[in-house]
Design a protein around this motif. Structure first.
Motif, PDB file in Angstrom:
ATOM      1  N   GLU A 105       8.022  -9.284  27.961  1.00  0.00           N
ATOM      2  CA  GLU A 105       7.694  -8.681  29.263  1.00  0.00           C
ATOM      3  C   GLU A 105       8.708  -7.614  29.654  1.00  0.00           C
ATOM      4  N   TYR A 106       9.958  -7.847  29.301  1.00  0.00           N
ATOM      5  CA  TYR A 106      10.982  -6.845  29.609  1.00  0.00           C
ATOM      6  C   TYR A 106      10.876  -5.655  28.655  1.00  0.00           C
ATOM      7  N   TYR A 107      10.773  -5.928  27.382  1.00  0.00           N
ATOM      8  CA  TYR A 107      10.789  -4.882  26.366  1.00  0.00           C
ATOM      9  C   TYR A 107       9.568  -3.968  26.486  1.00  0.00           C
ATOM     10  N   PHE A 108       8.401  -4.560  26.819  1.00  0.00           N
ATOM     11  CA  PHE A 108       7.162  -3.788  26.893  1.00  0.00           C
ATOM     12  C   PHE A 108       6.758  -3.499  28.337  1.00  0.00           C
ATOM     13  N   ARG A 109       7.728  -3.493  29.231  1.00  0.00           N
ATOM     14  CA  ARG A 109       7.422  -3.357  30.661  1.00  0.00           C
ATOM     15  C   ARG A 109       6.753  -2.023  30.995  1.00  0.00           C
ATOM     16  N   ASN A 110       6.931  -1.010  30.168  1.00  0.00           N
ATOM     17  CA  ASN A 110       6.363   0.305  30.454  1.00  0.00           C
ATOM     18  C   ASN A 110       5.088   0.591  29.655  1.00  0.00           C
ATOM     19  N   LYS A 111       4.563  -0.432  28.994  1.00  0.00           N
ATOM     20  CA  LYS A 111       3.353  -0.265  28.182  1.00  0.00           C
ATOM     21  C   LYS A 111       2.266  -1.223  28.665  1.00  0.00           C
ATOM     22  N   PRO A 112       1.003  -0.830  28.567  1.00  0.00           N
ATOM     23  CA  PRO A 112      -0.070  -1.806  28.790  1.00  0.00           C
ATOM     24  C   PRO A 112       0.077  -2.947  27.791  1.00  0.00           C
ATOM     25  N   ALA A 113       0.053  -4.182  28.266  1.00  0.00           N
ATOM     26  CA  ALA A 113       0.372  -5.300  27.375  1.00  0.00           C
ATOM     27  C   ALA A 113      -0.422  -6.545  27.728  1.00  0.00           C
ATOM     28  N   ILE A 114      -0.785  -7.280  26.686  1.00  0.00           N
ATOM     29  CA  ILE A 114      -1.281  -8.650  26.803  1.00  0.00           C
ATOM     30  C   ILE A 114      -0.225  -9.521  26.154  1.00  0.00           C
ATOM     31  N   ILE A 115       0.408 -10.389  26.935  1.00  0.00           N
ATOM     32  CA  ILE A 115       1.492 -11.230  26.420  1.00  0.00           C
ATOM     33  C   ILE A 115       1.119 -12.688  26.622  1.00  0.00           C
ATOM     34  N   ARG A 116       1.018 -13.417  25.536  1.00  0.00           N
ATOM     35  CA  ARG A 116       0.625 -14.823  25.592  1.00  0.00           C
ATOM     36  C   ARG A 116       1.845 -15.718  25.454  1.00  0.00           C
ATOM     37  N   LYS A 117       1.849 -16.787  26.239  1.00  0.00           N
ATOM     38  CA  LYS A 117       2.939 -17.763  26.200  1.00  0.00           C
ATOM     39  C   LYS A 117       2.438 -19.055  25.554  1.00  0.00           C
ATOM     40  N   ASN A 118       3.256 -20.114  25.678  1.00  0.00           N
ATOM     41  CA  ASN A 118       2.828 -21.416  25.181  1.00  0.00           C
ATOM     42  C   ASN A 118       1.552 -21.860  25.876  1.00  0.00           C
ATOM     43  N   ARG A 119       0.653 -22.436  25.115  1.00  0.00           N
ATOM     44  CA  ARG A 119      -0.566 -22.987  25.689  1.00  0.00           C
ATOM     45  C   ARG A 119      -0.841 -24.338  25.029  1.00  0.00           C
ATOM     46  N   ASN A 120      -1.433 -25.228  25.792  1.00  0.00           N
ATOM     47  CA  ASN A 120      -1.802 -26.546  25.277  1.00  0.00           C
ATOM     48  C   ASN A 120      -3.199 -26.896  25.749  1.00  0.00           C
ATOM     49  N   SER A 121      -3.874 -27.728  24.980  1.00  0.00           N
ATOM     50  CA  SER A 121      -5.210 -28.175  25.342  1.00  0.00           C
ATOM     51  C   SER A 121      -5.191 -29.667  25.618  1.00  0.00           C
ATOM     52  N   VAL A 122      -6.002 -30.080  26.575  1.00  0.00           N
ATOM     53  CA  VAL A 122      -6.087 -31.498  26.917  1.00  0.00           C
ATOM     54  C   VAL A 122      -7.533 -31.947  26.825  1.00  0.00           C
ATOM     55  N   ALA A 123      -7.726 -33.244  26.707  1.00  0.00           N
ATOM     56  CA  ALA A 123      -9.060 -33.841  26.728  1.00  0.00           C
ATOM     57  C   ALA A 123      -9.111 -34.870  27.850  1.00  0.00           C
ATOM     58  N   LYS A 171       1.655 -41.894  23.597  1.00  0.00           N
ATOM     59  CA  LYS A 171       2.742 -42.241  24.502  1.00  0.00           C
ATOM     60  C   LYS A 171       2.397 -41.753  25.905  1.00  0.00           C
ATOM     61  N   GLU A 172       2.611 -42.591  26.902  1.00  0.00           N
ATOM     62  CA  GLU A 172       2.357 -42.180  28.273  1.00  0.00           C
ATOM     63  C   GLU A 172       3.446 -41.211  28.701  1.00  0.00           C
ATOM     64  N   ASP A 173       3.026 -40.023  29.109  1.00  0.00           N
ATOM     65  CA  ASP A 173       3.991 -38.970  29.415  1.00  0.00           C
ATOM     66  C   ASP A 173       3.295 -37.907  30.248  1.00  0.00           C
ATOM     67  N   GLU A 174       3.994 -37.348  31.244  1.00  0.00           N
ATOM     68  CA  GLU A 174       3.394 -36.325  32.098  1.00  0.00           C
ATOM     69  C   GLU A 174       3.399 -34.940  31.464  1.00  0.00           C
ATOM     70  N   SER A 175       4.124 -34.774  30.367  1.00  0.00           N
ATOM     71  CA  SER A 175       4.199 -33.469  29.708  1.00  0.00           C
ATOM     72  C   SER A 175       2.871 -33.136  29.029  1.00  0.00           C
ATOM     73  N   PHE A 176       2.679 -31.859  28.763  1.00  0.00           N
ATOM     74  CA  PHE A 176       1.457 -31.414  28.092  1.00  0.00           C
ATOM     75  C   PHE A 176       1.682 -31.186  26.595  1.00  0.00           C
ATOM     76  N   ALA A 177       2.844 -30.714  26.211  1.00  0.00           N
ATOM     77  CA  ALA A 177       3.123 -30.407  24.814  1.00  0.00           C
ATOM     78  C   ALA A 177       3.744 -31.617  24.137  1.00  0.00           C
ATOM     79  N   SER A 178       3.027 -32.190  23.200  1.00  0.00           N
ATOM     80  CA  SER A 178       3.531 -33.378  22.503  1.00  0.00           C
ATOM     81  C   SER A 178       4.037 -32.997  21.117  1.00  0.00           C
ATOM     82  N   PRO A 179       4.984 -33.774  20.573  1.00  0.00           N
ATOM     83  CA  PRO A 179       5.474 -33.503  19.216  1.00  0.00           C
ATOM     84  C   PRO A 179       4.395 -33.784  18.175  1.00  0.00           C
ATOM     85  N   ILE A 180       4.606 -33.295  16.971  1.00  0.00           N
ATOM     86  CA  ILE A 180       3.686 -33.563  15.866  1.00  0.00           C
ATOM     87  C   ILE A 180       3.560 -35.070  15.656  1.00  0.00           C
ATOM     88  N   ALA A 181       2.352 -35.520  15.365  1.00  0.00           N
ATOM     89  CA  ALA A 181       2.009 -36.924  15.124  1.00  0.00           C
ATOM     90  C   ALA A 181       1.999 -37.753  16.402  1.00  0.00           C
TER      91      ALA A 181
END
Length: 350
Positions: free
Chosen positions: A189-207, A293-303
């Motif tokens: 976001e800082y480096y491309f602040r003067n350019k049109p940009a689509i910048i994606r961050k971490n995303r997670n999916s839930v069921a 594991k019961e946890d309020e976080s969205f990003a879980s470790p592998i397995a």
């Protein structure tokens, strides 16, 4: 008097949209030979003799370079794109846009490397719109796309000079599409602040489970949990379940994925995370290859898949996020048909 013969006027005509679509359709036919079960060579696919053996070699290199890129997962990704790169789907996707009226630009694309060809959609989007593309790949996924770019350039010479790969500092671009972590996004976001940009961050999916899911529903969920070892942003890493939910049916539906524990990198992560949970005194359920594991976080470790209880769907909608019930889209799983709602990553089972 010497007669001067004028030099012929040479101009490079811009490809029409249909030419670009046709090229990607041919690429889809080529990828269709690489199904998620095996490789089948077809006589009617253009330029097979030149490219099939070379692409087999690139698949082998990708697998050797990145232990998460098993042949099965690579072929699964190729099969997925071959199903999407059809003339009907591409025309349906592009129909609402006046693409040939767009002035060509140079679009820089910074790609992630978590799953095979994860940046292909950005690559496709830029090229099919008539732009030049400057690709900066992840070191984890650097073998497949350059070879497919060569195939595109061969079957459609109009693409020559429009596709560039670089490992150096990005320069000379008009717009950027960048995918990375929440941390790298701040730098983008800082480096491309003067350019049109689509910048994606971490995303997670839930069921979101309601307790009345069929065996088929839960087996479909298992695909969303285990495919690519759970490394994709569309992999489900979190479950919302009703109070007193019984996980027996869930674990039974997961069981057909048990050979995944034979994969060394997955097994190492399973053993490590299990040891951490046990030493920390965390409560969890596990079946020998998956922990929940019961946890309020969205990003879980592998397995591991996190879960959280809810009292009612209305409470869940009000307090957690806008739960989007996308039964039809979830089953269809078309990467080319994304709904306007920004919560598309949420994939409940209904």
């Amino acid at each position: 008097m010497t007669k001067i013969t004028p030099k012929p006027f040479i101009t490079k005509l811009r490809m029409h949209l249909q030419q670009r679509i046709n090229a990607f359709v041919k690429l889809g036919d080529f990828l269709g030979e690489f199904s998620n079960e095996s490789i089948h060579i077809k006589n009617n696919v253009e330029q097979n003799g030149l490219f099939v053996d070379g692409f087999k070699h690139q698949i082998k290199l990708a697998e050797e370079h990145n232990g998460w890129f098993t042949k099965d997962n690579i072929l699964f990704a190729l099969k997925g794109w071959s199903d999407l790169l059809t003339e009907t789907l591409l025309n349906t996707w592009l129909k609402p846009y006046k693409i040939d009226l767009t002035k060509p630009k140079k679009v820089a694309v910074i790609m992630a490397g978590n799953i095979p060809l994860v940046g292909f959609h950005d690559f496709l989007s830029a090229l099919v719109c008539g732009h030049d593309v400057i690709v900066k790949q992840s070191s984890n996924d650097k073998h497949l796309l350059p070879y497919l770019a060569k195939y595109l350039e061969y079957i459609e010479p109009g693409f020559k000079g429009k596709i560039h790969f670089t490992e150096e500092k990005l320069e000379g671009f008009d717009a950027v599409i960048a995918t990375g972590s929440n941390n790298t996004a701040r730098y983008f976001e800082y480096y491309f602040r003067n350019k049109p940009a689509i910048i994606r961050k971490n995303r997670n999916s839930v069921a979101v489970l309601q307790g009345n899911e069929s065996e088929t529903d839960l087996k479909n969920l298992s695909e969303d949990i285990f495919r690519y070892y759970g490394l994709g942003c569309r992999n489900v890493s979190k479950l919302f379940v009703p109070q007193n939910y019984n996980f027996n049916a869930f674990f039974e539906a997961m069981y057909h994925w048990h050979p995944i524990i034979d994969k060394l990198k997955y097994a190492n992560n399973y053993d490590y995370n299990k040891a951490v949970y046990l030493m920390s005194g965390f409560d969890m359920l596990e079946n020998g290859f998956l922990m929940i594991k019961e946890d309020e976080s969205f990003a879980s470790p592998i397995a591991t898949v996190f879960y959280e209880h809810y009292d009612s769907l209305n409470d869940l909608k009000d307090t957690k996020f806008n739960v989007l019930f996308l039964t039809d889209l979830w089953k269809k799983k078309s990467l080319l048909e994304k709904p306007k709602n920004p919560n598309f990553g949420i994939m409940p089972i209904t």
